[in-house]
Design an enzyme around this catalytic site. Structure first.
Site, short mmCIF file in Angstrom:
data_model
loop_
_atom_site.label_atom_id
_atom_site.label_comp_id
_atom_site.label_asym_id
_atom_site.label_seq_id
_atom_site.Cartn_x
_atom_site.Cartn_y
_atom_site.Cartn_z
N GLU A 290 -3.73 14.91 2.74
CA GLU A 290 -4.16 14.04 1.64
C GLU A 290 -4.54 14.82 0.39
O GLU A 290 -4.63 14.24 -0.70
CB GLU A 290 -5.35 13.18 2.09
CG GLU A 290 -5.07 12.29 3.30
CD GLU A 290 -3.91 11.31 3.08
OE1 GLU A 290 -3.62 10.98 1.91
OE2 GLU A 290 -3.30 10.90 4.09
N HIS B 123 0.05 11.92 -5.65
CA HIS B 123 -0.52 11.95 -4.30
C HIS B 123 0.59 11.82 -3.25
O HIS B 123 0.66 12.61 -2.30
CB HIS B 123 -1.54 10.82 -4.15
CG HIS B 123 -2.10 10.68 -2.77
ND1 HIS B 123 -3.29 11.28 -2.40
CD2 HIS B 123 -1.63 10.05 -1.66
CE1 HIS B 123 -3.52 11.01 -1.11
NE2 HIS B 123 -2.53 10.26 -0.64
N GLU B 124 1.45 10.85 -3.42
CA GLU B 124 2.51 10.60 -2.43
C GLU B 124 3.50 11.77 -2.37
O GLU B 124 3.91 12.18 -1.29
CB GLU B 124 3.25 9.29 -2.75
CG GLU B 124 2.36 8.04 -2.65
CD GLU B 124 1.60 7.94 -1.35
OE1 GLU B 124 2.09 8.42 -0.32
OE2 GLU B 124 0.48 7.39 -1.36
N HIS C 101 0.85 -1.20 0.00
CA HIS C 101 0.00 0.00 0.00
C HIS C 101 0.89 1.25 0.00
O HIS C 101 1.77 1.40 0.84
CB HIS C 101 -0.95 0.00 1.20
CG HIS C 101 -1.98 1.09 1.07
ND1 HIS C 101 -3.16 0.92 0.39
CD2 HIS C 101 -1.97 2.38 1.48
CE1 HIS C 101 -3.84 2.06 0.39
NE2 HIS C 101 -3.14 2.96 1.04
N ALA C 102 0.65 2.16 -0.95
CA ALA C 102 1.54 3.30 -1.15
C ALA C 102 1.58 4.21 0.09
O ALA C 102 0.56 4.44 0.74
CB ALA C 102 1.08 4.11 -2.35
N HIS D 154 -6.62 0.39 5.48
CA HIS D 154 -6.59 1.34 6.59
C HIS D 154 -7.23 0.80 7.87
O HIS D 154 -6.97 1.34 8.94
CB HIS D 154 -7.27 2.64 6.17
CG HIS D 154 -6.65 3.24 4.93
ND1 HIS D 154 -6.76 2.64 3.68
CD2 HIS D 154 -5.88 4.32 4.74
CE1 HIS D 154 -6.09 3.36 2.78
NE2 HIS D 154 -5.55 4.38 3.40
N TYR E 31 -9.63 11.32 3.82
CA TYR E 31 -9.72 11.23 2.35
C TYR E 31 -11.02 11.84 1.84
O TYR E 31 -11.06 12.40 0.76
CB TYR E 31 -9.60 9.77 1.89
CG TYR E 31 -8.31 9.12 2.34
CD1 TYR E 31 -7.10 9.47 1.77
CD2 TYR E 31 -8.31 8.15 3.35
CE1 TYR E 31 -5.92 8.87 2.18
CE2 TYR E 31 -7.14 7.55 3.77
CZ TYR E 31 -5.94 7.91 3.18
OH TYR E 31 -4.77 7.32 3.59
N HIS F 1 2.50 14.52 -0.16
CA HIS F 1 2.85 14.33 1.26
C HIS F 1 4.31 14.76 1.50
O HIS F 1 4.61 15.47 2.45
CB HIS F 1 2.73 12.85 1.65
CG HIS F 1 1.32 12.35 1.77
ND1 HIS F 1 0.37 12.99 2.52
CD2 HIS F 1 0.71 11.25 1.26
CE1 HIS F 1 -0.77 12.29 2.46
NE2 HIS F 1 -0.59 11.25 1.70
O1 X8Z Z 1 -4.31 5.34 1.04
C1 X8Z Z 1 -4.24 6.19 0.16
C2 X8Z Z 1 -2.87 6.69 -0.30
C3 X8Z Z 1 -1.87 6.70 0.79
S1 X8Z Z 1 -2.20 7.89 2.01
C4 X8Z Z 1 -2.37 5.81 -1.41
N1 X8Z Z 1 -5.37 6.63 -0.45
C5 X8Z Z 1 -6.68 6.13 -0.08
C6 X8Z Z 1 -6.86 4.69 -0.47
O2 X8Z Z 1 -6.05 4.16 -1.24
O3 X8Z Z 1 -7.83 4.07 -0.02
C7 X8Z Z 1 -5.43 7.64 -1.49
C8 X8Z Z 1 -6.87 7.73 -1.88
C9 X8Z Z 1 -7.65 7.01 -0.83
ZN ZN Z 2 -2.05 9.85 1.30
#
Ligand code: X8Z
Ligand code: ZN
Length: 581
Positions: A380, A352-353, A322-323, A480, A490, A356
């Site tokens: 975010e 997105h990254e 997960h990024a 998450h 988000y 941050h």
């Molecule tokens: O978790 C993330 C990022 C890392 S903070 C990749 N996002 C959420 C997800 O993937 O569920 C970005 C958009 C929503």
């Molecule tokens: Zn993020």
């Protein structure tokens, strides 16, 4: 009479500066251990990371409790804010008992590991696939049986983390209560410079303003999917079965754009294909994103970023794919960790990254307790704001696209964006609407899964491929939840990024409709954004919002303006189709 001091007493100043240096030290150590764990999952790295995190959490809690001995008469305004943030600085609070505290951080590390190890052998195939492989099938296949199989196969990982999750809820709540919060959900809601209940109402207000647009999009997508799969599979009036929406959690739907493209308004290019045709490497994808930030007048990333980041999934070991973006030493040691694939979606995630990383770098000069975003939705939203500037005209400027589609293709462009961004809104809301109820104790464990689905049905208008039992644990199949990362951020970011985009486009003096405007190359936009980022958490978030937008409230006006032409078009399409579920 106001008894608040204008300056802190020497004792309080000393206490806070010692606190900040102790916590900085422990946080760097915890981050290093966590980096090793996330990029090389073994029982040893798991134990070391959990232990380092437990030490950091315990010190934060001890310091937060000690800080209560200073009354307002002994704290100047800056230190008053610092003591307030000290109590709120962590997403997880350890119970006082050291054994329980270590147990809690171990549970979170173990749940993350179990999630990372999730695999499923799709029906008719012989080798197990990880989340990325399964996600690819969900986005590309149109075979209903395979879609349902892959969806169900991945969701089995939830069952694996369920027992740990139940114990984690108990311990995390005990920790939060020890610091005076009603429960961990209340603690998460307390980080927005307003009363927790007022925050929940604010979220409802934002949702009520964008829900009509979502419902129009949902109705259009449902009628197109019914045409593709038949109305026995996708009913014309009810909720949409989740497996047809192109994403494991139905959180963004752009991968099914080819099924939905409006006749005559398909933009005619596909970012994935442009990148693949040029044989773009993962590192080059990151360079594109860096160049965008540099074009705004922000500095290039440090050499260590390129040396220490993880861009691709290693072949020989288990990692957390997960990024994420990291700021290991709060100075220059910025990194990202991703398993990049050459796709338009990952191109967006890289932006997105880096958002941050640029935030982290901008607030690095702040004192330790102010090194965070104005609120977590801001963190975010930064990279996502840049994503909105990845327009066809921008792709032409950087040489990825030969010619931008003309205005007759606008509806196609907007629909694609809506599948990414508008489809996300109710998911962004649902995850923590559910978790708030879990932490408050409103739900008993046997209600966790049924209520996950009633909340998702309520907000998103979706259902699972087949009825789910109460011993499944489908929220555990979303990163998450096992990783203890709050999610409302988000939802907020998906509103804020349009508010920022609209303001920055104006600051940059870029003409034209919002969906065709890019701030690429604008120093003025870069200065405005940079000034907000540099504040970190030193001020309440309305002050930071005001720097870029001149506004002190979160507003849906940018999002609604951006999608106004699409809303009109959807309403026409839906004239004879039912809306709602
Ligand atoms: O978790 C993330 C990022 C890392 S903070 C990749 N996002 C959420 C997800 O993937 O569920 C970005 C958009 C929503
Ligand atoms: Zn993020």
């Amino acid at each position: 009479m106001d008894s608040s001091a204008t300056q802190s007493s020497p004792e309080a100043s000393r206490f806070l500066s010692e606190t900040e240096s102790e916590l900085l030290d422990l946080s760097v150590e915890a981050q290093r251990a966590d980096w090793v764990y996330a990029t090389y999952i073994t029982p040893d790295s798991e134990a070391l990371s959990a232990r380092a995190f437990a030490r950091f959490v315990a010190a934060t809690v001890r310091r937060a409790k000690e800080s209560t001995r200073f009354g307002p008469g002994e704290l100047g305004p800056i230190d008053r804010r610092k003591t307030l943030l000290l109590r709120l600085s962590l997403p997880l609070i350890a119970p006082d008992d050291p054994a329980e505290s270590l147990e809690l951080t171990r549970l979170v590390a173990a749940m993350q590991g179990a999630y990372a190890r999730g695999r499923h052998v799709p029906v008719g195939q012989t080798s197990p696939l990880d989340l990325q492989g399964l996600s690819r099938i969900l986005s590309e296949s149109r075979d209903p049986a395979l879609l349902a199989d892959v969806w169900t196969g991945w969701h089995a990982v939830g069952r694996v983390v369920r027992p740990e999750f139940l114990r984690y809820v108990e311990l995390a709540n005990r920790g939060a209560r020890g610091l005076g919060f009603a429960d961990q959900g209340a603690m998460w809601r307390s980080k927005y410079d307003m009363e927790p209940d007022a925050f929940a109402r604010e979220v409802d207000r934002l949702w009520s303003e964008v829900a009509p647009l979502y419902r129009s999009l949902h109705a259009y997508v449902r009628s197109r999917l019914a045409a593709v799969y038949g109305s026995d599979r996708v009913p014309e009036r009810g909720p949409i079965p989740s497996q047809f929406l192109g994403n494991m959690w139905a959180q963004s739907w752009e991968s099914i754009f080819p099924l939905l493209a409006p006749p005559g308004a398909d933009p005619g290019f596909d970012l994935t294909k442009l990148l693949v045709d040029r044989a773009t490497s993962p590192e080059e994808m990151v360079r594109y994103a860096e160049r965008f930030f540099v074009s705004l007048g922000l500095p290039a990333l440090p050499p260590t970023f390129w040396e220490r980041s993880m861009f691709v999934r290693p072949r020989d070991r288990e990692v957390v794919c997960h990024a994420s973006a990291w700021d290991v030493d709060a100075e220059e040691d910025l990194r990202i960790k991703m398993c990049i694939e050459i796709t338009g979606e990952d191109f967006q995630t890289i932006h997105h990254e880096l958002g941050h990383n640029y935030y982290q770098r901008a607030y690095a000069p702040q004192p330790y307790l102010f090194r965070d975003s104005a609120h977590d939705g801001f963190h975010e939203a930064v990279g996502d704001t840049i994503q909105l500037s990845v327009t066809p005209e921008y792709l032409v400027r950087i040489g990825l696209l030969d010619r931008a589609p003309d205005a007759s293709r606008d509806i196609g462009l907007l629909l694609f964006r809506a599948l990414e961004k508008v489809a996300f809104l109710p998911f962004g809301l649902a995850v923590d609407r559910w978790r708030w109820e879990v932490f408050s104790g409103a739900l008993a464990p046997e209600e966790y899964n049924p209520s996950w689905w009633s909340i998702r049905r309520h907000y998103q208008g979706i259902v699972p491929p087949a009825p789910r039992s109460a011993d499944e644990f489908d929220p555990g199949a979303k990163y998450h939840v096992p990783a203890n990362v709050p999610y409302m951020r988000y939802f907020l970011a998906h509103i804020l990024q349009f508010q920022f985009h609209r303001a920055l486009v104006r600051t940059a003096g870029v003409p034209g409709p919002l969906h065709r405007a890019s701030i690429y190359g604008s120093d003025a936009a870069g200065r405005s954004l940079g000034a907000m980022l540099a504040l970190g958490m030193s001020r309440e978030w309305p002050d930071a919002l005001e720097v870029v937008t001149g506004e002190r409230r979160m507003s849906t006006a940018g999002l609604l303006e951006y999608f106004a032409p699409l809303q009109r078009w959807l309403d026409e399409q839906n004239r004879s189709a039912p809306v709602g579920w």
